[in-house]
Scaffold this active site. Structure first.
Site, mmCIF file in Angstrom:
data_model
loop_
_atom_site.group_PDB
_atom_site.id
_atom_site.type_symbol
_atom_site.label_atom_id
_atom_site.label_comp_id
_atom_site.label_asym_id
_atom_site.label_seq_id
_atom_site.Cartn_x
_atom_site.Cartn_y
_atom_site.Cartn_z
ATOM 1 C CE LYS A 25 26.344 -55.572 5.037
ATOM 2 N NZ LYS A 25 27.140 -56.355 4.071
ATOM 3 C CE1 TYR A 42 8.271 -71.650 29.587
ATOM 4 C CE2 TYR A 42 9.797 -69.937 28.866
ATOM 5 C CZ TYR A 42 8.502 -70.364 29.125
ATOM 6 O OH TYR A 42 7.457 -69.513 28.913
HETATM 7 C C1 LIG Z 1 28.508 -56.068 4.349
HETATM 8 C C2 LIG Z 1 29.422 -55.723 3.232
HETATM 9 C C3 LIG Z 1 30.525 -54.877 3.445
HETATM 10 C C4 LIG Z 1 30.958 -54.460 4.827
HETATM 11 O O1 LIG Z 1 31.576 -55.582 5.402
HETATM 12 P P1 LIG Z 1 32.220 -55.563 6.874
HETATM 13 O O2 LIG Z 1 32.841 -56.912 7.012
HETATM 14 O O3 LIG Z 1 31.081 -55.363 7.808
HETATM 15 O O4 LIG Z 1 33.199 -54.459 6.928
HETATM 16 C C5 LIG Z 1 31.251 -54.462 2.336
HETATM 17 N N1 LIG Z 1 30.946 -54.908 1.097
HETATM 18 C C6 LIG Z 1 29.920 -55.756 0.857
HETATM 19 C C7 LIG Z 1 29.648 -56.208 -0.528
HETATM 20 C C8 LIG Z 1 29.139 -56.201 1.909
HETATM 21 O O5 LIG Z 1 28.131 -57.056 1.675
#
Ligand SMILES: *Cc1c(COP(=O)(O)O)cnc(C)c1O
Length: 350
Positions: free
Chosen positions: A35, A244
């Site tokens: 993702k 800044y």
């Molecule tokens: C993002 C996510 C994962 C992966 O999680 P990590 O902690 O990055 O390994 C797995 N399952 C779901 C439902 C997620 O949202």
């Protein structure tokens, strides 16, 4: 070149996925969560590398994210969507051949009506209260759902990065109870859950951050380095300030480097006066505020001024930089901006 260089090590990413895969028994399948453009690192390149390493199931957050992955990998892999079947997604789910994780009765009804014979999974809420059907909702539709042969039933742990947290066993018990007797594959664990041990693995694991070299997977190989070019240096006299808001003032005559990358590139403003960059193995403090395109670095102690300094590399991991900003490695990675010159090192040749 004024553009900072982000190097993504595909060999490290492949090795991390294989190491996570090796932590579960051989009958347990290891998926890959890609993702948010593979945690900011580029879903097409990383998807191809992981597919060649043996990953067959990929997870994205929403259906739109699947199109770049499908284009890169073709029909040889399965793509699951955590966000499920949203209104307006039907054509995409059908055309890209996606497996939505149905999160509610509303999504289930939508999916069964719009795509009656299409594959689907079910996401259950076991206490995180984020995505998935609650217990009562699930028991109301369980027989109907199981009759249609879900490809996967999953839930997600809220506290898996804390091995001794009582929430882990609570969610494990809830998941076991809610899925008691089902025939389809089950999944509970992301990276943190994999490290909790075999009770948490079920039939499929879903690592994300560990693949990309982040905690809680301590054994991970770092997968990214980020080199920032020095644009110019200047001598700053005692009492003069830099950047800044005049938040940093020289206590002595200093040599200050102005470095090309800023908060528009994901160097969070919270790093202001609170991080190190590295000239080879020598730490140099980031001083004053992070600007949109620039940071200032104190290089007074260097004998020679390098062309670039590393903010991620052998001496500073994503999680070390995250600590400096009061955040987590996930946020550092997914904040890496679009302006970097990206280079992919290693990986398989196709
Ligand atoms: C993002 C996510 C994962 C992966 O999680 P990590 O902690 O990055 O390994 C797995 N399952 C779901 C439902 C997620 O949202």
């Amino acid at each position: 070149m004024g553009t900072a260089k982000l190097t993504i090590n595909l060999d490290a990413i492949i090795a991390n996925w294989r190491a996570l895969d090796a932590l579960s028994a051989s009958h347990v399948q290891t998926a890959a969560v890609v993702k948010a453009d593979a945690y900011g690192l580029g879903v097409a390149r990383i998807g191809r590398a992981l597919a060649q390493a043996g990953a067959r199931i990929f997870f994205v957050a929403v259906a739109e994210e699947a199109s770049a992955l499908r284009e890169a990998l073709g029909e040889s892999v399965e793509i699951y969507v955590f966000g499920g079947h949203m209104s307006g997604d039907t054509d995409m789910i059908h055309d890209l051949n996606l497996v939505p994780m149905l999160n509610s009765l509303e999504q289930m009804t939508r999916h069964f009506e719009a795509l009656p014979n299409a594959p689907f999974g079910i996401q259950l809420d076991t206490g995180m209260n984020r995505l998935g059907m609650e217990e009562s909702e699930w028991y109301a539709v369980r027989d109907i759902a199981l009759a249609r042969d879900p490809k996967l039933i999953m839930s997600h742990l809220a506290c898996a990065d804390e091995p001794n947290h009582s929430m882990n066993i609570k969610q494990l018990d809830a998941f076991v109870n809610m899925t008691n007797g089902v025939a389809c594959p089950r999944s509970l664990s992301a990276t943190g859950g994999i490290l909790l041990g075999k009770d948490y693995h079920f039939d499929l694991t879903r690592p994300g951050i560990g693949i990309y070299g982040g905690l809680p997977f301590k054994a991970a190989y770092p997968a990214v380095s980020l080199a920032l070019p020095i644009i110019q240096t200047r001598q700053v006299e005692k009492g003069e300030s830099v950047g800044y808001g005049n938040t940093w003032t020289a206590k002595q005559t200093s040599r200050i480097a102005t470095v090309s990358a800023g908060y528009a590139d994901g160097l969070l403003r919270a790093l202001s006066s609170n991080a190190m960059v590295w000239a080879e193995d020598i730490a140099c403090p980031l001083i004053g505020r992070v600007s949109m395109d620039l940071i200032a670095v104190d290089v007074t102690h260097l004998n020679t001024i390098p062309r670039a300094v590393d903010i991620l590399g052998p001496y500073q991991t994503v999680d070390m930089l995250a600590d400096s900003a009061g955040t987590i490695g996930y946020e550092i990675l997914t904040s890496l901006g679009p302006r970097y010159a990206r280079r992919y090192a290693g990986g398989f040749k196709s």
